[in-house]
Design an enzyme around this catalytic site. Structure first.
Site, PDB file in Angstrom:
ATOM      1  N   HIS A   6     -16.698  -9.041  -6.367  1.00  0.00           N
ATOM      2  CA  HIS A   6     -15.683  -9.194  -5.319  1.00  0.00           C
ATOM      3  C   HIS A   6     -14.393  -8.464  -5.685  1.00  0.00           C
ATOM      4  O   HIS A   6     -13.664  -7.983  -4.804  1.00  0.00           O
ATOM      5  CB  HIS A   6     -15.400 -10.677  -5.064  1.00  0.00           C
ATOM      6  CG  HIS A   6     -14.782 -10.932  -3.726  1.00  0.00           C
ATOM      7  ND1 HIS A   6     -15.482 -10.799  -2.541  1.00  0.00           N
ATOM      8  CD2 HIS A   6     -13.518 -11.284  -3.372  1.00  0.00           C
ATOM      9  CE1 HIS A   6     -14.685 -11.069  -1.524  1.00  0.00           C
ATOM     10  NE2 HIS A   6     -13.480 -11.359  -1.994  1.00  0.00           N
ATOM     11  N   LYS A  53     -21.251 -11.121   7.579  1.00  0.00           N
ATOM     12  CA  LYS A  53     -21.239 -12.571   7.751  1.00  0.00           C
ATOM     13  C   LYS A  53     -21.424 -12.872   9.233  1.00  0.00           C
ATOM     14  O   LYS A  53     -20.816 -12.240  10.081  1.00  0.00           O
ATOM     15  CB  LYS A  53     -19.906 -13.152   7.283  1.00  0.00           C
ATOM     16  CG  LYS A  53     -19.798 -13.364   5.785  1.00  0.00           C
ATOM     17  CD  LYS A  53     -18.495 -14.058   5.452  1.00  0.00           C
ATOM     18  CE  LYS A  53     -18.427 -14.426   3.980  1.00  0.00           C
ATOM     19  NZ  LYS A  53     -17.173 -15.114   3.641  1.00  0.00           N
ATOM     20  N   ARG A 105     -14.637  -5.016  -4.599  1.00  0.00           N
ATOM     21  CA  ARG A 105     -14.319  -4.964  -3.158  1.00  0.00           C
ATOM     22  C   ARG A 105     -12.801  -4.890  -2.969  1.00  0.00           C
ATOM     23  O   ARG A 105     -12.301  -4.091  -2.182  1.00  0.00           O
ATOM     24  CB  ARG A 105     -14.908  -6.200  -2.480  1.00  0.00           C
ATOM     25  CG  ARG A 105     -14.577  -6.367  -0.995  1.00  0.00           C
ATOM     26  CD  ARG A 105     -15.393  -7.553  -0.464  1.00  0.00           C
ATOM     27  NE  ARG A 105     -14.931  -8.093   0.794  1.00  0.00           N
ATOM     28  CZ  ARG A 105     -15.273  -7.650   1.994  1.00  0.00           C
ATOM     29  NH1 ARG A 105     -16.057  -6.592   2.092  1.00  0.00           N
ATOM     30  NH2 ARG A 105     -14.831  -8.237   3.102  1.00  0.00           N
ATOM     31  N   ARG A 151     -19.569  -6.622   0.576  1.00  0.00           N
ATOM     32  CA  ARG A 151     -19.733  -7.878  -0.152  1.00  0.00           C
ATOM     33  C   ARG A 151     -20.991  -7.800  -1.016  1.00  0.00           C
ATOM     34  O   ARG A 151     -21.916  -7.034  -0.737  1.00  0.00           O
ATOM     35  CB  ARG A 151     -19.854  -9.053   0.818  1.00  0.00           C
ATOM     36  CG  ARG A 151     -18.624  -9.290   1.673  1.00  0.00           C
ATOM     37  CD  ARG A 151     -18.872 -10.420   2.666  1.00  0.00           C
ATOM     38  NE  ARG A 151     -17.703 -10.682   3.496  1.00  0.00           N
ATOM     39  CZ  ARG A 151     -17.444 -10.080   4.648  1.00  0.00           C
ATOM     40  NH1 ARG A 151     -18.298  -9.151   5.107  1.00  0.00           N
ATOM     41  NH2 ARG A 151     -16.360 -10.381   5.346  1.00  0.00           N
ATOM     42  N   HIS A 210     -13.613  -7.240   8.589  1.00  0.00           N
ATOM     43  CA  HIS A 210     -12.797  -8.370   9.037  1.00  0.00           C
ATOM     44  C   HIS A 210     -12.403  -8.171  10.495  1.00  0.00           C
ATOM     45  O   HIS A 210     -12.113  -7.050  10.921  1.00  0.00           O
ATOM     46  CB  HIS A 210     -11.528  -8.505   8.193  1.00  0.00           C
ATOM     47  CG  HIS A 210     -11.782  -8.949   6.788  1.00  0.00           C
ATOM     48  ND1 HIS A 210     -12.522 -10.076   6.491  1.00  0.00           N
ATOM     49  CD2 HIS A 210     -11.400  -8.422   5.592  1.00  0.00           C
ATOM     50  CE1 HIS A 210     -12.580 -10.218   5.169  1.00  0.00           C
ATOM     51  NE2 HIS A 210     -11.916  -9.231   4.605  1.00  0.00           N
ATOM     52  N   TYR A 254      -3.305  -6.758   0.451  1.00  0.00           N
ATOM     53  CA  TYR A 254      -3.291  -5.415  -0.133  1.00  0.00           C
ATOM     54  C   TYR A 254      -1.940  -4.725   0.041  1.00  0.00           C
ATOM     55  O   TYR A 254      -1.591  -3.847  -0.742  1.00  0.00           O
ATOM     56  CB  TYR A 254      -4.436  -4.582   0.457  1.00  0.00           C
ATOM     57  CG  TYR A 254      -5.750  -5.303   0.325  1.00  0.00           C
ATOM     58  CD1 TYR A 254      -6.261  -5.623  -0.932  1.00  0.00           C
ATOM     59  CD2 TYR A 254      -6.456  -5.738   1.444  1.00  0.00           C
ATOM     60  CE1 TYR A 254      -7.446  -6.331  -1.072  1.00  0.00           C
ATOM     61  CE2 TYR A 254      -7.639  -6.443   1.316  1.00  0.00           C
ATOM     62  CZ  TYR A 254      -8.123  -6.746   0.058  1.00  0.00           C
ATOM     63  OH  TYR A 254      -9.280  -7.455  -0.072  1.00  0.00           O
TER      64      TYR A 254
END
Length: 356
Positions: A306, A234, A309, A210, A332, A341
């Site tokens: 982004h 995060k 990414r 990120r 994630h 994706y």
């Protein structure tokens, strides 16, 4: 927004807030929430509290005087009235004829309020060890998501990705072709930051981290021998992220000129620097966004960090067909987020249709 200005704005908003929001802010700093997230949340609280006063729900003279009981006693109908206000209020954008704010903005507002209510009703401990109150009206308010299938979203995003050999073509364009159109004055600025800019773009395209994770990298976080970077994800978790080997020469070139070019001393630990009047500073997110936007627009289409990414994630899935691997690379917890994706690279369905 530069870090100094961001912190200044945060202090400005904090000076307006009631005590329980200041407690919330302090608590979330320890998670840690990013300053950007907290700034956006404080803006949303100001908007909400102003509405409470203007609508007569709170009789406080100013935001700081709003009583916590006001939040405890808010009804579902009150919150729905606030959402309706957001939908129907005149837009503050002079160039827009739209009434109300976008659904994305409304969702962000509700997310900020949900976070505050969760803190007040579940996370905080008062003198008796209990939360300040238990009634969480935000649990009764649902957000409206944009109606779009994964296939539609994938098709929209696909146009803004540098897939296949376009990844290396983009880097090659910045390195060898971008400067051709520049004036002598613009070339001087470009040459000063060329190695740094290429290193940042290569890192984003090779790791899929990120923007905030790239900004917060320190020198100690990068291992070029192993092609691994240590990032803060995060929620504050530390994670080791692999990089594709094509990024190595760009990062090595930048590191070879970093100290001299940006006047870096031992105490300047940030990996990516800017320099103004002889003083080095950590590069900020907005500078990287502008830089990526500038180069990508000249190359093909203006994109955000982004989207770089997304580019890495799509290329990785295309090569491995493993959602688990992609989700681990992106940091994630589940593979649900990576469903996108599978649609971007889903050529099987198109091939089957072509064979009908």
């Amino acid at each position: 927004m530069k870090r100094e200005l961001l912190l200044e704005k945060i202090e400005e908003y904090k000076s307006l807030m009631p005590w329980f929001v200041l407690e919330y802010y302090q608590s979330k700093l320890s998670v840690p929430y990013s300053f950007t997230t907290l700034y956006e949340y404080l803006k949303e609280y100001k908007r909400f509290f102003n509405w409470l006063i203007d609508s007569g729900i709170s009789d406080a003279d100013d935001i700081a005087s709003i009583h916590i009981k006001t939040l405890e006693n808010l009804t579902k109908k009150d919150m729905e009235s606030f959402v309706l206000y957001l939908r129907e209020r005149p837009s503050l954008n002079t160039y827009s004829k739209k009434q109300g704010v976008s659904q994305t903005t409304i969702n962000r507002t509700l997310s900020a309020l949900s976070s505050l209510y969760k803190y007040l009703t579940e996370e905080v401990e008062g003198p008796d060890g209990e939360p300040y109150f238990y009634r969480n009206v935000m649990k009764k308010i649902s957000t409206k998501k944009k109606k779009e299938t994964l296939a539609a979203r994938a098709e929209n995003i696909k146009q803004k990705l540098f897939l296949g050999d376009e990844t290396m073509k983009f880097l090659d364009y910045v390195e060898n072709e971008y400067e051709v159109k520049l004036s002598n004055r613009a070339k001087s600025s470009f040459y000063k930051n060329k190695e740094r800019d290429l290193a940042i773009i290569a890192l984003l395209l090779s790791s899929g981290v990120r923007l905030s994770e790239a900004v917060n990298l320190d020198l100690k976080d990068i291992n070029l021998k192993m092609m691994v970077i240590d990032v803060t994800r995060k929620g504050g978790q530390r994670d080791s992220v692999n990089m594709a080997s094509f990024a190595r020469p760009y990062l090595e070139n930048y590191l070879s000129i970093r100290n001299k070019r940006y006047k870096a001393e031992k105490q300047d630990v940030a990996l990516f620097l800017t320099e103004y009047r002889g003083v080095p500073n950590r590069i900020d997110a907005s500078s990287i966004e502008k830089m990526v936007g500038k180069y990508s627009q000249d190359f093909k289409i203006r994109v955000t960090p982004h989207k770089l990414r997304h580019t890495l994630a799509t290329r990785l899935y295309d090569a491995t067909k493993s959602q688990v691997l992609v989700s681990h690379q992106l940091g994630h917890a589940s593979t649900q987020v990576t469903d996108l994706y599978t649609h971007i690279v889903n050529d099987e369905q198109k091939n089957a249709l072509d064979n009908l």
